[in-house]
Design a protein around this motif. Structure first.
Motif, PDB file in Angstrom:
ATOM      1  N   PRO A  79     -50.133  23.860 -13.272  1.00  0.00           N
ATOM      2  CA  PRO A  79     -48.876  23.151 -13.495  1.00  0.00           C
ATOM      3  C   PRO A  79     -47.679  24.092 -13.384  1.00  0.00           C
ATOM      4  O   PRO A  79     -47.809  25.309 -13.535  1.00  0.00           O
ATOM      5  N   ARG A  81     -45.176  24.103 -15.472  1.00  0.00           N
ATOM      6  CA  ARG A  81     -44.700  24.489 -16.800  1.00  0.00           C
ATOM      7  C   ARG A  81     -45.562  23.807 -17.853  1.00  0.00           C
ATOM      8  O   ARG A  81     -46.388  22.943 -17.531  1.00  0.00           O
ATOM      9  N   VAL A  82     -45.351  24.216 -19.112  1.00  0.00           N
ATOM     10  CA  VAL A  82     -46.112  23.659 -20.226  1.00  0.00           C
ATOM     11  C   VAL A  82     -45.129  23.196 -21.300  1.00  0.00           C
ATOM     12  O   VAL A  82     -44.136  23.879 -21.602  1.00  0.00           O
ATOM     13  N   CYS A 119     -42.481  27.818 -20.588  1.00  0.00           N
ATOM     14  CA  CYS A 119     -43.004  27.056 -21.725  1.00  0.00           C
ATOM     15  C   CYS A 119     -41.845  26.626 -22.616  1.00  0.00           C
ATOM     16  O   CYS A 119     -40.967  27.433 -22.935  1.00  0.00           O
ATOM     17  N   ASN A 180     -37.665  16.113 -22.726  1.00  0.00           N
ATOM     18  CA  ASN A 180     -38.248  16.549 -21.462  1.00  0.00           C
ATOM     19  C   ASN A 180     -37.597  15.833 -20.286  1.00  0.00           C
ATOM     20  O   ASN A 180     -37.186  16.469 -19.307  1.00  0.00           O
ATOM     21  N   CYS A 185     -36.964  17.986 -16.964  1.00  0.00           N
ATOM     22  CA  CYS A 185     -37.572  17.527 -15.713  1.00  0.00           C
ATOM     23  C   CYS A 185     -36.574  17.708 -14.561  1.00  0.00           C
ATOM     24  O   CYS A 185     -35.568  17.006 -14.498  1.00  0.00           O
ATOM     25  N   ASP A 203     -42.177  19.723  -9.329  1.00  0.00           N
ATOM     26  CA  ASP A 203     -42.217  19.885 -10.786  1.00  0.00           C
ATOM     27  C   ASP A 203     -43.474  19.186 -11.298  1.00  0.00           C
ATOM     28  O   ASP A 203     -43.797  18.069 -10.883  1.00  0.00           O
ATOM     29  N   LEU A 205     -46.371  19.313 -14.999  1.00  0.00           N
ATOM     30  CA  LEU A 205     -46.569  19.915 -16.307  1.00  0.00           C
ATOM     31  C   LEU A 205     -47.827  19.403 -16.961  1.00  0.00           C
ATOM     32  O   LEU A 205     -48.376  18.364 -16.582  1.00  0.00           O
ATOM     33  N   THR A 212     -47.403  13.139 -23.125  1.00  0.00           N
ATOM     34  CA  THR A 212     -46.728  13.908 -22.077  1.00  0.00           C
ATOM     35  C   THR A 212     -46.507  13.085 -20.805  1.00  0.00           C
ATOM     36  O   THR A 212     -45.541  13.335 -20.077  1.00  0.00           O
ATOM     37  N   GLY A 222     -47.579  14.759 -14.845  1.00  0.00           N
ATOM     38  CA  GLY A 222     -47.962  15.535 -16.016  1.00  0.00           C
ATOM     39  C   GLY A 222     -48.795  14.715 -16.955  1.00  0.00           C
ATOM     40  O   GLY A 222     -48.739  13.475 -16.950  1.00  0.00           O
TER      41      GLY A 222
END
Length: 884
Positions: A79, A81-82, A119, A180, A185, A203, A205, A212, A222
């Motif tokens: 991914p 990002r987290v 993160c 988010n 995003c 993008d 995640l 999520t 995500g």
């Protein structure tokens, strides 16, 4: 299709005079026929692995599975990002801090231990609605939250300044999912690749919260994962997954007057749960998609876990790009996203040319105003049928409607009956993301005030916006005051009732809760039994406007399509009298939902309140552990790393012997800490009063508490102690019945390795990192089961526990194993990744000296998983890679 893919190709594109490179999807034959979600996974493989044997193989697997419309083979996904929330995020950063200690102990630079991808952690799970329906509610709840969680917050504050690639949103700002999409995003990401030009890519995640998938409403793929998978991703390790089938949902028509995104979300939950989409990706297409706003799509996507799919993607389109402007993204961010999506063939793609595993039709014009309950989000019910649903449930509990009870309230006694609403919560997550629904709730409140309506005095009213932008939008519209007049004063910015942080019901209602079947209404996404409040039996999900209406009615034993909601100053008031018209709502929306309101909401996003800024946090690369802390303690994952490898396991004993469908709820500590538990004994020994135990969730950063709560679920059935439910087993030295924790400590003192015996689908349910961490800390080296849930199997490997599977048709029972045997597991070599041999021989020695020999399949399915076990788990593996 039969030759090698030329997956190394890159292509330059120009955006406003700046050059970038992309990894074009059109280099792969038939990529245009794949669902957009699989194209995102395909680009991920192309960018990371290029024209290598592994890259070619994974690209083929994605295309082959997609065109067949079936589940595929294993691939790896990295991914972009987290996303973390604080309950699940704290133990992750505790692990990172322990890794730094281990690096220092090995003579390496601790600062080399850092997340490798961006993160963000949002502190949103800690605030509770202790105080409500007053002007100071938000301030008081924040003060109480800061006092309860000072140790955890100080640790997070240290993490935010010590680790690279980490940003922490302090408490009191909003919930992770809404922030988010409003703030994080970007739809398309930019990074400096290995060449001279920066790379553009999708993008994407993973997050440590099951909701999520909210981001998928913004066109960002995500989903939720367990903490161990999130740790792996943050540390630069790809997530192993099988290519999921993609189910298309064709949307037609438009929503009728008064129908909300919440109603669509509940309809999705009912429809898709009914047809079965577990383990799949869902992707929406059709003419109806364009009629939905991005925030309405996010509301629907948020509900994905409630109908069982991994995520519900609304592919990015022009409305997403327009929403980026509304959310205040810089012009360059939108321009890059638009150019990239166009270059990859996403904008204006033809869904009729796409292959889906199957297609489900949903007519938006047929969606009706709805609720769901009394305990499952997919049990949708029309407003007019709620009374019947409530009474049927009441009858199943052996109770009859109409029985009266006297509730002693602060302003006098009140007569209530079964179905009295104890909690009405406009809460975050599902609905606060969509301004239209929040404005509708405010308009209902204003109209109710104009008509002289008042909320019933026995109803605790909770209002927890998902971000300050929501509050500012309502303030601009002049709707904060009417909501507060009905008792819906803002009491904090966090999850609150949606995760059970409702605080106590009113004292008079608590006193009658054992006899009177109380109800709640909330605009969240989960209403499982006991979740909202231990005093409430029936819980119903609905749109915020309906939450206000039912707070006025005071009961769910009512048909709001025909019955009056309440009496106003001039007589009965009906729901139709309160609901705004489409024209009124649209006009107000256009006036108040503007980019500047979101820009104002971004001010101070990472700075925090006075209580946060006043926290004293340690400084330096390594965390200074407080031996007196009962919230944050250094975990011992690096102190005695067990590598299965060439030694095998000798003389192991079963800590527990379990049946089929043991869930992570059975294994992982959750909820309140019982007063008669080993965890309670530990806290008391450290000077913690019973009233301050808090919950297992708040103490996830203390492994001592969590390991004492592992396998302690009151409904666990351990076959080693038949007829006894709960966290009990036999001491492997004395044979006496004792707690599972005490038995594990006894085995450790006697240097006895431990295993778990189990049946089918071990570890099913929501993935939880502590369902693997807890057994590892207790000394469990292997689990022998008939089958495993996918994510839990991965988590076991991540903690250095080897998953072993009985061969087809065999089980503990069929082999004659009673769990009292001593088990020798022959060596398995993981140095090359995949296990060698792939089946291991087990010798089970019974007390009479006889031996049962059987083979088990080593459920280590990828080379990466094998390397984790070779190093004793994912954390030791990553540490070795970072410092060597």
């Amino acid at each position: 299709m039969n030759g090698p893919y030329e997956t190394a190709a890159v292509r330059p594109i120009d955006v406003d005079g700046q050059s970038f490179i992309i990894h074009p999807l059109d280099q792969i034959p038939d990529a245009r026929r794949l669902p957009i979600s699989l194209r995102i996974l395909l680009e991920n493989v192309l960018r990371r692995l290029g024209h290598t044997p592994a890259g070619d193989a994974m690209a083929r697997r994605i295309v082959r599975a997609g065109l067949a419309g079936k589940p595929g083979e294993e691939i790896e996904f990295m991914p972009s990002r987290v996303l973390f929330q604080d309950f699940t995020g704290v133990p992750v950063f505790v692990d990172f801090a322990a890794m730094r200690d281990a690096a220092r102990d090995r003579g390496a630079d601790p600062s080399r231990v850092n997340p490798q991808i961006p993160c963000v952690l949002v502190v949103d799970h800690s605030v509770t609605a202790d105080i409500s329906s007053c002007a100071d509610a938000a301030r008081e709840n924040a003060r109480i939250e800061a006092g309860r969680n000072a140790e955890r917050f100080a640790f997070l504050k240290w993490a935010s300044s010590s680790f690279e690639n980490v940003r922490i949103v302090p408490p009191g700002v909003g919930i992770c999912h809404q922030l988010n999409i409003e703030r994080f995003c970007d739809v398309v990401m930019t990074s400096q690749g290995e060449g001279d030009l920066p790379e553009l890519y999708f993008d994407s995640l993973v997050g440590t919260d099951s909701h999520t998938p909210t981001a998928n409403g913004m066109g960002v793929l995500g989903w939720g994962v367990g903490g161990i998978e999130a740790e792996a991703a943050a540390l630069g390790q790809p997530i192993t997954m099988t290519v999921p089938p993609v189910i298309g949902v064709r949307l037609t028509g438009e929503l009728g007057p008064g129908v909300t995104a919440m109603d669509v979300a509940l309809t999705f939950a009912e429809t898709l749960r009914g047809v079965g989409v577990v383990g799949s990706l869902v992707e929406c297409f059709g003419d109806g998609v364009a009629s939905l706003s991005v925030t309405q799509r996010a509301t629907i996507a948020n509900m994905s876990p409630e109908y069982g799919c991994t995520a519900t993607l609304f592919p990015p389109d022009e409305r997403v790009l327009e929403q980026m402007d509304v959310f205040g993204r810089e012009h360059g961010v939108r321009a890059v996203a638009e150019a990239y999506l166009d270059a990859q063939g996403i904008l204006g793609y033809d869904p009729e040319d796409v292959v889906y595993a199957r297609v489900i039709d949903v007519d938006l014009s047929a969606v009706k105003p709805s609720l769901a309950g009394p305990s499952r989000p997919h049990d949708r019910v029309d407003i007019g049928n709620l009374k019947g649903r409530f009474r049927d449930t009441l009858a199943s509990h052996g109770r009859n409607p109409g029985e009266a009870f006297s509730a002693h309230l602060r302003d006098g006694d009140a007569k209530v009956a079964h179905g009295a609403i104890a909690i009405a919560a406009i809460t975050s997550c599902t609905t606060a993301t969509d301004p239209a629904m929040m404005l509708a709730a405010g308009l209902v409140a204003r109209r109710a005030c104009e008509l002289g309506c008042v909320a019933r005095p026995w109803v605790k009213r909770i209002f927890a916006p998902g971000s300050h932008a929501t509050t500012d939008i309502l303030a601009r519209a002049g709707l904060i005051e009417p909501l507060a007049s009905l008792g819906f004063s803002v009491c904090g910015w966090g999850c609150m009732s949606c995760i059970g942080n409702s605080g106590p019901v009113l004292p008079g209602m608590h006193e009658i809760a054992a006899d009177c079947e109380l109800a709640s209404v909330l605009s969240g996404n989960r209403n499982f039994e006991g979740r909202i409040s231990p005093d409430v039996v029936q819980n119903y999900l609905c749109a915020p406007a309906l939450v206000v209406a039912y707070a006025l009615a005071g009961t769910v034993d009512i048909d709001l399509e025909t019955d009056p909601v309440c009496d106003g100053a001039s007589g009965p008031v009906y729901l139709r009298d309160l609901l705004p018209s489409v024209q009124e709502l649209d006009r107000l929306y256009r006036d108040v939902v503007t980019p500047d309101v979101y820009a104002a909401g971004e001010d101070g996003l990472f700075s925090g309140s006075e209580a946060w800024t006043g926290l004293q946090a340690p400084e330096g690369e390594a965390f200074v552990w407080d031996d007196a802390s009962t919230y944050v303690r250094r975990p011992p994952y690096f102190d005695d790393v067990k590598r299965l490898g060439a030694q095998g396991i000798t003389g192991a004993r079963a800590l527990v012997s379990l049946g089929d469908f043991i869930t992570t709820d059975h294994i992982s500590p959750a909820g309140a800490i019982p007063g008669d538990s080993p965890a309670a004994d530990y806290l008391r020994s450290h000077g913690v009063a019973d009233a301050d135990f808090n919950s297992f969730g708040s103490r996830r950063g203390n492994h001592e508490v969590m390991m004492r709560g592992t396998f302690a679920n009151v409904r666990l059935q351990n076959l080693l102690v038949p007829g006894v439910a709960g966290g009990w087993t036999r001491d492997l030295v004395t044979g006496e019945r004792t707690s599972i924790f005490d038995a594990a400590m006894s085995a450790r003192s006697a240097q006895i390795p431990l295993i778990v015996l189990a049946g089918r689908m071990y570890g099913s349910g929501s993935s939880r990192d502590w369902a693997a961490k807890g057994p590892a800390l207790l000394g469990v080296r292997a689990v022998i089961a008939e089958s495993f849930e996918r994510i839990h199997r991965s988590n076991l490997i991540g903690m250095g526990i080897i998953p072993l599977e009985f061969v087809e048709g065999e089980s503990a029972a069929s082999l004659g194993l009673d769990g009292e045997e001593a088990f020798d597991i022959e060596p398995v070599d993981f140095s090359a990744g995949l296990p060698s041999p792939s089946y291991a021989l087990v010798h089970a020695r019974k007390r009479d000296g006889s031996v049962i020999d059987f083979s088990v399949r080593v459920r280590v399915d990828t080379p990466t998983e094998g390397l984790y076990l070779h190093h004793g788990g994912i954390l030791p593996h990553v540490l070795d890679a970072l410092i060597n």
